[in-house]
Write a protein that holds these residues in place. Structure first.
Motif, mmCIF file in Angstrom:
data_model
loop_
_atom_site.group_PDB
_atom_site.id
_atom_site.type_symbol
_atom_site.label_atom_id
_atom_site.label_comp_id
_atom_site.label_asym_id
_atom_site.label_seq_id
_atom_site.Cartn_x
_atom_site.Cartn_y
_atom_site.Cartn_z
ATOM 1 N N ILE A 760 0.638 -1.053 0.002
ATOM 2 C CA ILE A 760 -0.105 0.060 0.001
ATOM 3 C C ILE A 760 0.892 1.317 -0.069
ATOM 4 O O ILE A 760 1.691 1.455 0.715
ATOM 5 C CB ILE A 760 -0.951 -0.092 1.196
ATOM 6 C CG1 ILE A 760 -1.395 -1.335 1.373
ATOM 7 C CG2 ILE A 760 -1.797 1.138 1.123
ATOM 8 C CD1 ILE A 760 -2.553 -1.355 2.618
ATOM 9 N N HIS A 761 0.886 1.916 -0.906
ATOM 10 C CA HIS A 761 1.616 3.353 -1.235
ATOM 11 C C HIS A 761 0.780 4.615 -1.294
ATOM 12 O O HIS A 761 -0.107 4.669 -2.253
ATOM 13 C CB HIS A 761 2.466 3.001 -2.234
ATOM 14 C CG HIS A 761 3.275 4.247 -2.552
ATOM 15 N ND1 HIS A 761 4.612 4.413 -2.046
ATOM 16 C CD2 HIS A 761 3.322 5.596 -3.274
ATOM 17 C CE1 HIS A 761 5.036 5.371 -2.311
ATOM 18 N NE2 HIS A 761 4.300 6.245 -3.256
ATOM 19 N N TRP A 768 -6.903 0.747 10.712
ATOM 20 C CA TRP A 768 -6.881 -0.514 9.966
ATOM 21 C C TRP A 768 -7.104 -1.941 10.785
ATOM 22 O O TRP A 768 -6.325 -2.024 11.853
ATOM 23 C CB TRP A 768 -5.556 -0.563 9.329
ATOM 24 C CG TRP A 768 -5.239 -2.002 8.402
ATOM 25 C CD1 TRP A 768 -6.377 -2.894 8.089
ATOM 26 C CD2 TRP A 768 -4.146 -2.645 8.092
ATOM 27 N NE1 TRP A 768 -5.805 -3.998 7.086
ATOM 28 C CE2 TRP A 768 -4.445 -3.685 7.273
ATOM 29 C CE3 TRP A 768 -2.853 -2.105 7.875
ATOM 30 C CZ2 TRP A 768 -3.693 -4.511 6.527
ATOM 31 C CZ3 TRP A 768 -1.790 -3.099 7.478
ATOM 32 C CH2 TRP A 768 -2.037 -3.980 6.839
ATOM 33 N N LEU A 783 4.183 -1.019 3.159
ATOM 34 C CA LEU A 783 3.622 0.251 3.467
ATOM 35 C C LEU A 783 4.447 1.301 3.335
ATOM 36 O O LEU A 783 5.630 1.367 3.895
ATOM 37 C CB LEU A 783 2.939 0.125 5.046
ATOM 38 C CG LEU A 783 2.208 -1.016 5.569
ATOM 39 C CD1 LEU A 783 1.689 -0.932 7.046
ATOM 40 C CD2 LEU A 783 0.851 -1.029 4.528
ATOM 41 N N SER A 784 4.083 2.156 2.597
ATOM 42 C CA SER A 784 4.864 3.361 2.265
ATOM 43 C C SER A 784 3.977 4.949 2.005
ATOM 44 O O SER A 784 2.608 4.368 1.436
ATOM 45 C CB SER A 784 5.667 3.146 1.006
ATOM 46 O OG SER A 784 4.918 2.769 0.167
ATOM 47 N N LEU A 786 2.194 6.570 4.319
ATOM 48 C CA LEU A 786 0.980 6.429 4.754
ATOM 49 C C LEU A 786 0.956 7.230 6.089
ATOM 50 O O LEU A 786 1.203 6.646 7.212
ATOM 51 C CB LEU A 786 0.558 4.969 5.198
ATOM 52 C CG LEU A 786 0.626 4.030 4.226
ATOM 53 C CD1 LEU A 786 0.230 2.684 4.817
ATOM 54 C CD2 LEU A 786 -0.668 4.532 3.165
ATOM 55 N N LEU A 789 -1.795 6.680 9.175
ATOM 56 C CA LEU A 789 -1.923 5.360 9.549
ATOM 57 C C LEU A 789 -1.465 5.292 11.153
ATOM 58 O O LEU A 789 -0.235 5.560 11.375
ATOM 59 C CB LEU A 789 -1.263 4.232 8.967
ATOM 60 C CG LEU A 789 -1.618 2.959 9.293
ATOM 61 C CD1 LEU A 789 -2.874 2.416 9.420
ATOM 62 C CD2 LEU A 789 -0.682 1.857 8.581
ATOM 63 N N ILE A 792 0.072 -0.649 12.759
ATOM 64 C CA ILE A 792 -0.258 -2.029 12.289
ATOM 65 C C ILE A 792 -0.781 -3.018 13.167
ATOM 66 O O ILE A 792 -0.536 -2.971 14.227
ATOM 67 C CB ILE A 792 1.040 -2.787 11.850
ATOM 68 C CG1 ILE A 792 1.999 -1.863 10.717
ATOM 69 C CG2 ILE A 792 0.761 -4.140 11.108
ATOM 70 C CD1 ILE A 792 3.309 -2.501 10.375
ATOM 71 N N LEU A 807 8.744 -0.809 5.588
ATOM 72 C CA LEU A 807 7.841 0.270 5.972
ATOM 73 C C LEU A 807 9.032 1.637 5.356
ATOM 74 O O LEU A 807 10.101 1.596 5.460
ATOM 75 C CB LEU A 807 8.125 0.681 7.471
ATOM 76 C CG LEU A 807 7.177 -0.640 8.240
ATOM 77 C CD1 LEU A 807 7.139 -0.323 9.656
ATOM 78 C CD2 LEU A 807 5.839 -0.458 7.664
ATOM 79 N N CYS A 810 6.496 6.347 7.044
ATOM 80 C CA CYS A 810 5.226 5.922 7.802
ATOM 81 C C CYS A 810 5.543 6.679 9.279
ATOM 82 O O CYS A 810 6.508 6.999 9.513
ATOM 83 C CB CYS A 810 4.944 4.677 8.121
ATOM 84 S SG CYS A 810 4.337 3.638 6.597
#
Length: 853
Positions: A760-761, A768, A783-784, A786, A789, A792, A807, A810
């Motif tokens: 997910i970028h 979540w 994940l980048s 984000l 957020l 996790i 990561l 983030c």
């Protein structure tokens, strides 16, 4: 000559299929019964060759040569008549008049094929009667894994400890550690094992691996050192590149591995660019030449020795049986004889082991191998090694031999990309057709078979995904390919053209790919040395030339109309146009222009039923022409596997009906198309589609259940809409780039059942909620970008298959939650999970991400 004959026959079957298909649709004036008769004759020759290709009698060799010559003649006849009819059709002329001449030529060729069949039937009787145990082919395959996949380092443990100790030894001054030994003794394997050692990774700030070829370029070596092993253009000379390298290494503890140094000059050209930082930096060099090793520095060369009897046997057993001991007691005595005659050279043991691992484990076959290996006993080391490797080559099934010999086409020490290698094999026509599998699937099986036999080895895989990226071939095995190819007269024609129009810095003009038919007075075009024999009997070749904007043809880029692949491997290409004569390249399978700016293809692209790959940075595919009014059926591009990147692609019923077997498509829409009715719901009709990328659309997308890879960029789908993605039964990789919108994602249990990699970028996701039941087989989470957020979900850590969390950019709370998951998993004995955190401020390039997964 048998391999060249076999390869030409397989290639001819693809040409015959093409002609037969065109004739069925009344797009070609020729007697279909004659085509079918010729197909039957060619298939019969293939059957005979598969059984008798090991015959070395002079009569057999003469027949193999005749087969190659007749095949080339048949292809030339087809090319002459097909191109002539296509040209007349495009000019509005009737092509009926040429049909009689076509049929007469075909009848002549059928008679020639039948004549060879009769002569071969007599050779076949002799071969069967004289076959010896030494020529018994390896039947079946064992379940033993290859040494490549297991990363077997039997016999190297002690060496690894010693070299690692030299790297850690208290000596601040820059040290050069030469590793010396003959080819195939394990120098590179040892250096790689040390390079990847956990202690070494932690000790050195910078590690760079680079392979040096015999024909090296100082600039390329420096570029590789600057870019961590990748050669990229910097537009600087050696001094400028050297200064960049010096600044990169200055003040840092570095480890450089320079693999396969052949001359002292290579080191002399580079030594001034390595700063002595007084902090324990090291340079490891591997070489086959003792005098080079002894002159590289103050450190004594580290000699690689042959394996002793026990270690040799252990390595052999792990390769053949995937165990430390022989699991077939009746074969142990024979196996020990074979190992003893390999003289402790790891490459020989590995190759012979790969050969036997693919056998049916019958005593008679092992005895025949042992007899051959023993017969090399009095040869010198180099000759002995070549004979061992040749034995393994001779026992390859005939269908693998052309693919293996083709490896000579790649430069020494090349990293050979999987997709490139498979495409070349298919384009050259080496892969036989089977109804239940595509040519690409069969080519992948061939590749795995060569790897299992240890004739090719894994060079690099993606650290993130674990997917294999490149293979390589050992120098000695490549030398074998070159030697055998010359004897076999193999690879003396090319069907692949790389167009290189301008040198760097020159002015770029518009160019067009056109087709010209010269008159007989023009004779044959200038061709490379390898092709002189092939083209010596051909008259009036139909030529492909590159023509500039003022109509000047460039003779250096001449190719014939039997071309199957056209590629433009340039980073800054000129303007390029495809003319309406493109369809005269009637056997074309691949158009590969991945760096070319936007291109509009002519409608004639739909007249190329052999097309398998259309790969552009940005291409507009035209609407198909309506030919039913002409009393002819239209072509279905039934072989088309990959289409990238199609811009503003309208997925109408008419277009989808012509590409039914597409496996990969990448679609990109510009702003003007966002609101258009492009019918993305119709994508669900592509029942064989496995890889889908969609860039910039607001439409609902129809996802076929066959999808394994999905990349959505700037499509703005709410998180609640991810359920339609999660329900895809075969989805393994999901990449969301600026696509999912909303602050909450609550996946539903029972979705994403096969998802292994999730990236997910760019998203405004805040909350979540997920656990092990929502992604039960997830292996990699990336994940980048984000920033919102919060964390996790801790339940993600309980996914039993999860091994990597990546990561980038983030929040601290996300990073903290990742390490909390890591600590919790370690406390439960899970040492598999790894966390990688980076702070790259720039967005990753979607093309690179797309290719690397």
């Amino acid at each position: 000559m048998a391999v060249a004959a076999y390869a030409s026959l397989v290639s001819l079957t693809h040409v015959l299929d093409n002609v037969h298909y065109r004739a069925q649709l009344r797009r070609l004036h020729v007697d279909i019964k004659l085509i079918e008769s010729l197909q039957e004759g060619v298939n019969s020759l293939l059957d005979i060759l598969e059984v008798n290709h090991r015959s070395k009698s002079q009569k057999a060799e003469n027949l193999w040569r005749q087969i190659s010559e007749v095949n080339l003649e048949i292809e030339e006849i087809f090319d002459s008549h097909v191109v002539s009819q296509l040209q007349k059709e495009s000019q509005g002329e009737s092509s009926d008049l040429g049909a009689r001449s076509f049929d007469e030529d075909l009848d002549t060729m059928i008679q020639k094929v039948d004549c060879i069949k009769r002569e071969l039937s007599m050779v076949e009787e002799v071969v069967v009667g004289q076959q010896t145990r030494a020529s018994v082919p390896a039947g079946g395959s064992s379940t033993a894994a290859s040494a490549v996949g297991k990363n077997i380092i039997v016999g190297l443990e002690e060496h690894v400890i010693k070299i690692t100790g030299e790297l850690a030894r208290y000596e601040d001054k820059l040290q050069i550690i030469p590793i010396v030994g003959m080819g195939g003794i394990g120098k590179t394997t040892l250096a790689k094992r040390v390079y990847e050692d956990k202690y070494v990774i932690e000790r050195f700030d910078v590690r760079i691996w680079l392979t040096i070829s015999q024909e090296y370029s100082v600039d390329e070596i420096l570029q590789g050192l600057i870019n961590d092993g990748k050669v990229e253009r910097h537009g600087k000379n050696s001094d400028g590149l050297g200064e960049i390298l010096r600044k990169k290494l200055y003040g840092r503890r570095y480890l450089i591995v320079m693999d396969d140094i052949w001359t002292l000059q290579a080191w002399d050209d580079l030594r001034r660019f390595f700063p002595d930082n007084g902090n324990g930096s090291r340079i490891i060099m591997t070489t086959r030449l003792s005098h080079v090793a002894g002159s590289l520095g103050s450190h004594d060369p580290y000699p690689m020795t042959f394996l002793d009897a026990n270690t040799s046997w252990s390595l052999f057993c792990q390769i053949v049986f995937d165990e430390e001991n022989c699991s077939h007691r009746e074969l142990e005595q024979i196996g020990r004889v074979i190992v003893r005659n390999c003289r402790g050279l790891p490459l020989q043991i590995t190759v012979i082991g790969g050969l036997l691992a693919k056998s049916d484990m019958k005593k008679e076959y092992w005895e025949s191998v042992a007899e051959n290996v023993s017969s090399f006993g009095n040869a010198s080391n180099d000759e002995h090694c070549l004979n061992i490797l040749l034995l393994s080559y001779n026992n390859l099934p005939i269908y693998l031999k052309p693919c293996f010999l083709y490896m000579r086409a790649f430069p020494e020490d090349s990293e050979i990309h999987v997709a490139t290698l498979i495409r070349f094999w298919v384009d050259e026509g080496f892969i036989t057709t089977k109804e239940d599998k595509s040519l690409e699937e069969l080519a992948m099986e061939y590749l795995k078979d060569l790897v299992d036999r240890n004739l090719l080895c894994l060079h690099k895989h993606y650290a993130v995904t674990g997917k294999i990226e490149t293979y390589s071939i050992h120098d000695l095995l490549r030398d074998l390919c070159i030697s055998v190819s010359k004897k076999e007269n193999f690879l003396c024609s090319t069907r692949i053209q790389n167009i290189s129009l301008v040198k760097e810095g020159e002015r770029t003009n518009p160019f067009t790919l056109g087709v010209i038919t010269p008159s007989a007075s023009h004779g044959n075009p200038p061709v490379c040395c390898d092709n002189k024999v092939t083209y010596s009997h051909m008259k009036g070749l139909r030529l492909v030339k590159v023509i500039d904007e003022v109509g000047v043809a460039h003779d250096s880029l001449v190719q014939h109309t039997k071309l199957r692949c056209v590629s433009l491997p340039m980073y800054k290409p000129p303007m390029f146009m495809f003319s309406s004569t493109l369809h005269l390249l009637w056997n074309l399978q691949t158009l590969l222009f991945p760096h070319l700016p936007s291109v509009v293809l002519p409608t004639e692209i739909w007249k190329l039923p052999q097309l398998r790959i259309i790969d552009f940075k940005d291409v507009v595919l035209p609407k198909p022409p309506n030919v039913r009014d002409e009393g002819k059926d239209f072509f279905i591009l039934k072989n088309l596997q990959s289409l990238t990147t199609a811009r503003n692609f309208e997925l109408t019923d008419e277009i989808l009906g012509r590409i039914p077997n597409l496996k990969e498509i990448r679609i990109k829409y510009d702003k003007s198309m966002k609101e258009w009715n492009t019918n993305l719901c119709n994508l669900s009709r592509l029942h064989k589609l496995e890889r889908l990328t969609v860039v910039m659309t607001l439409q609902n997308i129809g996802f076929p259940n066959s999808l394994k890879f999905l990349f959505l960029m700037s499509c703005r789908i709410p998180w609640s809409g991810m359920s339609m993605v999660g329900s895809l039964p075969n989805l393994e990789v999901l990449m969301l780039w600026y696509t999912a919108k909303g602050s909450e994602w609550n996946p539903t249990e029972g979705e994403f059942l096969r998802l292994k990699r999730l990236f997910i970028h760019g998203s405004d996701l805040v909350d979540w909620r997920a656990d092990q039941y929502h992604y039960p087989v997830l292996e990699i989470l990336g994940l980048s970008n984000l920033p919102s957020l919060e964390e996790i979900p801790l339940g993600v850590g309980d996914i039993p298959t999860l091994c990597t969390i990546l990561l980038s950019n983030c929040s601290e709370s996300v990073v903290d939650s990742a390490y909390l998951i890591l600590e919790e998993q370690k406390s439960m004995g899970n040492d598999i999970l790894k966390i990688h955190v980076s702070d790259d401020s720039e967005d990753e390039d979607e093309d690179e991400d797309y290719e690397s997964v």
